[in-house]
Design a protein around this motif. Sequence first.
Motif, short mmCIF file in Angstrom:
data_model
loop_
_atom_site.label_atom_id
_atom_site.label_comp_id
_atom_site.label_asym_id
_atom_site.label_seq_id
_atom_site.Cartn_x
_atom_site.Cartn_y
_atom_site.Cartn_z
N MET A 46 8.23 18.64 31.56
CA MET A 46 8.91 19.81 32.09
C MET A 46 9.59 19.42 33.40
O MET A 46 8.94 18.93 34.32
CB MET A 46 7.87 20.93 32.32
N ALA A 47 10.87 19.65 33.49
CA ALA A 47 11.64 19.33 34.70
C ALA A 47 11.30 20.32 35.80
O ALA A 47 10.61 21.31 35.59
CB ALA A 47 13.12 19.36 34.38
N CYS A 48 11.83 20.10 36.99
CA CYS A 48 11.53 20.93 38.16
C CYS A 48 12.05 22.36 37.98
O CYS A 48 13.20 22.59 37.63
CB CYS A 48 12.14 20.30 39.40
N VAL A 49 11.17 23.31 38.25
CA VAL A 49 11.46 24.73 38.23
C VAL A 49 11.00 25.29 39.57
O VAL A 49 9.95 24.88 40.08
CB VAL A 49 10.72 25.44 37.07
N VAL A 50 11.75 26.21 40.15
CA VAL A 50 11.34 26.85 41.40
C VAL A 50 11.23 28.35 41.18
O VAL A 50 12.20 28.99 40.77
CB VAL A 50 12.31 26.54 42.56
N ALA A 51 10.04 28.88 41.43
CA ALA A 51 9.83 30.32 41.42
C ALA A 51 10.09 30.82 42.83
O ALA A 51 9.71 30.17 43.81
CB ALA A 51 8.41 30.65 40.98
N LEU A 52 10.76 31.97 42.94
CA LEU A 52 11.05 32.49 44.27
C LEU A 52 10.90 34.00 44.31
O LEU A 52 10.92 34.68 43.29
CB LEU A 52 12.43 32.05 44.74
N ASP A 53 10.72 34.50 45.53
CA ASP A 53 10.62 35.93 45.74
C ASP A 53 11.18 36.27 47.11
O ASP A 53 10.83 35.64 48.11
CB ASP A 53 9.17 36.41 45.67
N PHE A 54 12.07 37.25 47.14
CA PHE A 54 12.63 37.78 48.39
C PHE A 54 12.01 39.13 48.70
O PHE A 54 11.74 39.92 47.80
CB PHE A 54 14.14 37.99 48.26
N GLU A 55 11.88 39.41 49.98
CA GLU A 55 11.67 40.75 50.50
C GLU A 55 12.93 41.08 51.28
O GLU A 55 13.55 40.18 51.87
CB GLU A 55 10.44 40.84 51.39
N THR A 56 13.32 42.35 51.28
CA THR A 56 14.55 42.75 51.96
C THR A 56 14.26 43.86 52.96
O THR A 56 13.27 44.59 52.83
CB THR A 56 15.61 43.23 50.95
N SER A 57 15.16 43.98 53.93
CA SER A 57 14.99 44.98 54.98
C SER A 57 15.77 46.27 54.71
O SER A 57 15.48 47.29 55.32
CB SER A 57 15.41 44.41 56.33
N ASP A 58 16.75 46.21 53.83
CA ASP A 58 17.51 47.41 53.48
C ASP A 58 18.07 47.25 52.08
O ASP A 58 17.73 46.31 51.37
CB ASP A 58 18.58 47.74 54.53
N LYS A 59 18.95 48.15 51.68
CA LYS A 59 19.45 48.17 50.31
C LYS A 59 20.53 47.14 50.02
O LYS A 59 20.93 46.95 48.89
CB LYS A 59 19.98 49.56 49.95
#
Length: 173
Positions: A1-14
């Motif tokens: 399995m090649a490189c995979v990146v899981a990510l998650d953002f939090e935001t301050s507004d819409k």
Amino acid sequence: MACVVALDFETSDKYADSACALGMSRIEGGRVTDNWYSLIRPPRSTVYFTEIHGLTWDMLKNQRTFPELWPDISAFLRDARLLVAHNATFDRRVLFGCCRSFGLDAPNIPFACTVKGSRRGLRLPHHRLNDVCAYLGLELDHHNAASDAMAAANIYLHLRSLGMTDEEMMLKG
């Protein structure tokens, strides 16, 4: 399995350029091999979602901005053939919105969505991140970007272990 990146953002507004936290988990050889996390100074000082992620302007105002963090972010994404997120439409929108707003070249890496995958592969009444984590017995500090990224990585690995393909989880468009 090649490189995979899981990510998650939090935001301050819409707005799509309002990232205020980013967590990433790197998957190589079928396991998580590295994690990256940072708070991000958003482009505007009003933080609307404190009740969700617990972040305030006082916590964010002295952090590096998205363009200041971009060299670290892009280095972590190096060699990734796939980006994964739970509700990837949101995270893709934020990544591309921040890149567009700050004149940065967005990575040309496809996105897979673990919500889409969980709907296909897990029989659950709800497919929110906390529900899927509870079902799989995964630890979660919900709306902490580092924890959410690690959870998405582990859900992705679980779905793959069930025989689900990346194509079945891929975002279109």
